[in-house]
Design a protein around this motif. Structure first.
Motif, PDB file in Angstrom:
ATOM      1  N   ARG A  16       4.305   5.751  -8.688  1.00 42.56           N
ATOM      2  CA  ARG A  16       2.931   5.211  -8.685  1.00 42.56           C
ATOM      3  C   ARG A  16       2.219   5.603  -7.398  1.00 42.56           C
ATOM      4  N   TRP A  17       0.905   5.721  -7.490  1.00 38.39           N
ATOM      5  CA  TRP A  17       0.065   5.972  -6.318  1.00 38.39           C
ATOM      6  C   TRP A  17      -0.192   4.645  -5.617  1.00 38.39           C
ATOM      7  N   ASN A  18      -0.428   4.692  -4.298  1.00 40.37           N
ATOM      8  CA  ASN A  18      -0.764   3.462  -3.583  1.00 40.37           C
ATOM      9  C   ASN A  18      -2.201   3.065  -3.901  1.00 40.37           C
ATOM     10  N   SER A  19      -2.548   1.840  -3.598  1.00 37.68           N
ATOM     11  CA  SER A  19      -3.855   1.307  -4.002  1.00 37.68           C
ATOM     12  C   SER A  19      -5.015   2.032  -3.319  1.00 37.68           C
ATOM     13  N   VAL A  20      -4.851   2.497  -2.081  1.00 31.60           N
ATOM     14  CA  VAL A  20      -5.922   3.221  -1.400  1.00 31.60           C
ATOM     15  C   VAL A  20      -6.163   4.563  -2.094  1.00 31.60           C
TER      16      VAL A  20
ATOM     17  N   MET B  28       0.804  -1.194   0.000  1.00 31.40           N
ATOM     18  CA  MET B  28       0.000   0.000   0.000  1.00 31.40           C
ATOM     19  C   MET B  28       0.849   1.261   0.000  1.00 31.40           C
ATOM     20  N   SER B  29       2.130   1.136  -0.221  1.00 26.35           N
ATOM     21  CA  SER B  29       2.960   2.330  -0.168  1.00 26.35           C
ATOM     22  C   SER B  29       3.022   3.008  -1.528  1.00 26.35           C
ATOM     23  N   THR B  30       3.154   4.321  -1.473  1.00 19.92           N
ATOM     24  CA  THR B  30       3.314   5.112  -2.678  1.00 19.92           C
ATOM     25  C   THR B  30       4.789   5.125  -3.035  1.00 19.92           C
ATOM     26  N   THR B  31       5.084   4.888  -4.303  1.00 19.43           N
ATOM     27  CA  THR B  31       6.454   5.004  -4.761  1.00 19.43           C
ATOM     28  C   THR B  31       6.592   6.331  -5.486  1.00 19.43           C
ATOM     29  N   SER B  32       7.792   6.648  -5.909  1.00 24.63           N
ATOM     30  CA  SER B  32       7.994   7.920  -6.592  1.00 24.63           C
ATOM     31  C   SER B  32       7.300   7.949  -7.948  1.00 24.63           C
TER      32      SER B  32
END
Length: 179
Positions: free
Chosen positions: A7-11, A1-5
């Motif tokens: 991509r957005w996280n799934s939530v 569920m973490s945001t990477t530089s």
């Protein structure tokens, strides 16, 4: 569920697309009520649906803003003016998304009407009846905020498509659900 530089996280993605669905539904409900004569139960049903979905948008906005404040977001892609315009547009979108349901709820209260959430509960009345002020809020809600929302959503979509087809970066794809 973490945001990477990149991509957005799934939530965050889920909340984004849930907003899209709710905004289409709240708009559809208010438009569909026009197909029925005053006094027809279906007209009232669509308006109650419109009000409930509006309250739902307000609740979802609170969740989304909380989530956004607590979780890192990907870097905005583009040059300095594109990043500034993106921030300005997103800020304006959040402001209008807050103002639309708040003005709708306040308008109903000023006209002496309750606002229910899917028949589960009625929002507490915080404003005394004042039909003159209610008419002003109706104007703000329908003739100022609604067109502003359409313009901002249009800019948001146009920017995503511009990034995808012209700049050929991942701005659009990083908000899409993963396969």
């Amino acid at each position: 569920m973490s945001t990477t530089s990149d991509r957005w996280n799934s939530v965050s993605k889920g909340l984004h697309w849930l907003f899209v669905i709710l905004l289409l539904a709240v708009w559809g409900a208010v438009e569909l009520h026009e197909f029925f004569e005053r006094g027809d139960p279906m007209r009232g049903w669509f308006m109650r649906l419109h009000f409930s979905l509006g309250v739902g948008i307000l609740m979802l906005l609170a969740i989304r803003l909380y989530w956004r404040a607590r979780h890192k977001r990907p870097q905005i892609q583009g040059n300095t003016w594109q990043k500034a315009l993106s921030s300005l547009t997103h800020g304006a979108l959040y402001l209008v998304l807050l103002a639309m349901p708040v003005s709708g709820i306040a308008m109903r209260q000023l006209f002496g009407r309750d606002t229910e959430f899917f028949g589960l509960f009625a929002l507490p009345r915080l404003l005394a009846e004042n039909s003159d002020l209610g008419k002003q809020l109706a104007f703000l809600h329908k003739d100022v905020l609604w067109p502003a929302l359409l313009i901002l959503v249009g800019l948001h979509i146009a920017a995503a498509l511009w990034h995808h087809f012209v700049m050929r970066d991942s701005t659009l794809t990083r908000m899409l659900p993963q396969r």
